[in-house]
Design a protein around this motif. Structure first.
Motif, PDB file in Angstrom:
ATOM      1  N   PHE A  51      -6.154  -8.218  -7.208  1.00  0.00           N
ATOM      2  CA  PHE A  51      -7.185  -7.968  -8.210  1.00  0.00           C
ATOM      3  C   PHE A  51      -6.995  -8.854  -9.434  1.00  0.00           C
ATOM      4  O   PHE A  51      -5.886  -8.998  -9.959  1.00  0.00           O
ATOM      5  CB  PHE A  51      -7.139  -6.488  -8.618  1.00  0.00           C
ATOM      6  N   ASP A  52      -8.077  -9.469  -9.891  1.00  0.00           N
ATOM      7  CA  ASP A  52      -8.052 -10.368 -11.041  1.00  0.00           C
ATOM      8  C   ASP A  52      -7.731  -9.575 -12.313  1.00  0.00           C
ATOM      9  O   ASP A  52      -8.419  -8.601 -12.613  1.00  0.00           O
ATOM     10  CB  ASP A  52      -9.411 -11.051 -11.178  1.00  0.00           C
ATOM     11  N   ASP A  55     -10.486  -8.423 -14.558  1.00  0.00           N
ATOM     12  CA  ASP A  55     -11.354  -7.336 -14.124  1.00  0.00           C
ATOM     13  C   ASP A  55     -10.722  -5.962 -14.305  1.00  0.00           C
ATOM     14  O   ASP A  55     -11.322  -4.953 -13.953  1.00  0.00           O
ATOM     15  CB  ASP A  55     -11.746  -7.525 -12.655  1.00  0.00           C
ATOM     16  N   ARG A  56      -9.533  -5.921 -14.833  1.00  0.00           N
ATOM     17  CA  ARG A  56      -8.890  -4.627 -15.088  1.00  0.00           C
ATOM     18  C   ARG A  56      -9.468  -4.052 -16.379  1.00  0.00           C
ATOM     19  O   ARG A  56      -9.681  -4.772 -17.346  1.00  0.00           O
ATOM     20  CB  ARG A  56      -7.379  -4.795 -15.220  1.00  0.00           C
ATOM     21  N   PHE A 111     -14.102  -0.226  -8.041  1.00  0.00           N
ATOM     22  CA  PHE A 111     -13.498  -1.552  -8.133  1.00  0.00           C
ATOM     23  C   PHE A 111     -14.014  -2.418  -6.998  1.00  0.00           C
ATOM     24  O   PHE A 111     -14.037  -1.982  -5.846  1.00  0.00           O
ATOM     25  CB  PHE A 111     -11.967  -1.452  -8.035  1.00  0.00           C
ATOM     26  N   GLN A 114     -13.227  -9.684  -7.204  1.00  0.00           N
ATOM     27  CA  GLN A 114     -14.046 -10.660  -7.900  1.00  0.00           C
ATOM     28  C   GLN A 114     -14.888 -11.520  -6.952  1.00  0.00           C
ATOM     29  O   GLN A 114     -16.060 -11.760  -7.205  1.00  0.00           O
ATOM     30  CB  GLN A 114     -13.179 -11.548  -8.790  1.00  0.00           C
ATOM     31  N   GLN A 117     -18.094  -9.675  -6.022  1.00  0.00           N
ATOM     32  CA  GLN A 117     -18.979  -9.142  -7.054  1.00  0.00           C
ATOM     33  C   GLN A 117     -20.298  -9.901  -7.067  1.00  0.00           C
ATOM     34  O   GLN A 117     -20.401 -11.012  -6.562  1.00  0.00           O
ATOM     35  CB  GLN A 117     -18.296  -9.225  -8.421  1.00  0.00           C
ATOM     36  N   ASN A 149     -19.182  -3.998 -21.364  1.00  0.00           N
ATOM     37  CA  ASN A 149     -19.304  -4.323 -19.947  1.00  0.00           C
ATOM     38  C   ASN A 149     -20.749  -4.071 -19.481  1.00  0.00           C
ATOM     39  O   ASN A 149     -21.032  -3.139 -18.741  1.00  0.00           O
ATOM     40  CB  ASN A 149     -18.303  -3.512 -19.125  1.00  0.00           C
TER      41      ASN A 149
END
Length: 179
Positions: A51-52, A55-56, A111, A114, A117, A149
């Motif tokens: 996970f990037d 993006d957390r 979630f 990326q 998305q 966001n």
């Protein structure tokens, strides 16, 4: 969130129940189904390890293997509702409903990797989770999202979530699944 008056009066939906398979905007075949600890745990670990960091949000998902493992233990226990989006056997998205007070209320987290998305996967994942949550007996769902966001806020509004608290650092939104 505990005050029933902060939830919309109208029931949202209907929402699909898992499993569902669809083609995303990139032409990939995506399946959204109930999470199975034996089949999906390793794939979710791999997804969250990849996970990037950008993006957390709000400290989740966690950043190292041990923390991810402990976090997954909590959000995939018997009381929760989880769906996973897969492509070619890999987990590419995950959404969870974690029970909250009062009874039949849950907090939502979602979630999507990326690279997956902006292809319609988040919308399908979210709708399928809400269908699974309704089938599991949840009446109301809430979430918090960082107020800047806009893509996430737009997604939640498109599905039927309404702002319930916009006074804090985080934007709180809620949806009613059943009366």
């Amino acid at each position: 969130m505990t005050d029933d008056s902060t939830y919309p009066d109208e029931v949202a939906g209907p929402f699909p129940k898992p499993p569902t398979t669809f083609e995303d905007r990139e032409g990939r075949s995506i399946t959204v189904r109930h999470y199975d600890d034996h089949e999906d745990r390793e794939a979710l670990m791999a997804m969250y390890e990849a996970f990037d960091p950008a993006d957390r949000a709000q400290g989740i998902p966690p950043t190292n293997e041990e923390r991810i493992e402990n976090w997954l233990d909590t959000i995939t226990d018997d009381e929760t509702v989880n769906v996973v989006a897969t492509h070619d056997g890999d987990a590419v998205g995950h959404a969870t409903l974690v029970p909250d007070e009062p009874e039949r209320t849950a907090e939502l987290a979602i979630f999507v990797l990326q690279a997956y998305q902006h292809a319609g996967i988040g919308t399908r994942l979210l709708k399928t989770l809400l269908g699974a949550g309704e089938a599991a007996g949840f009446d109301r769902v809430w979430l918090s999202v960082e107020r800047w966001n806009d893509p996430a806020i737009n997604l939640y509004e498109k599905v039927g979530f309404r702002a319930s608290d916009t006074e804090s650092f985080e934007h709180e939104m809620s949806i009613r699944l059943r009366d």
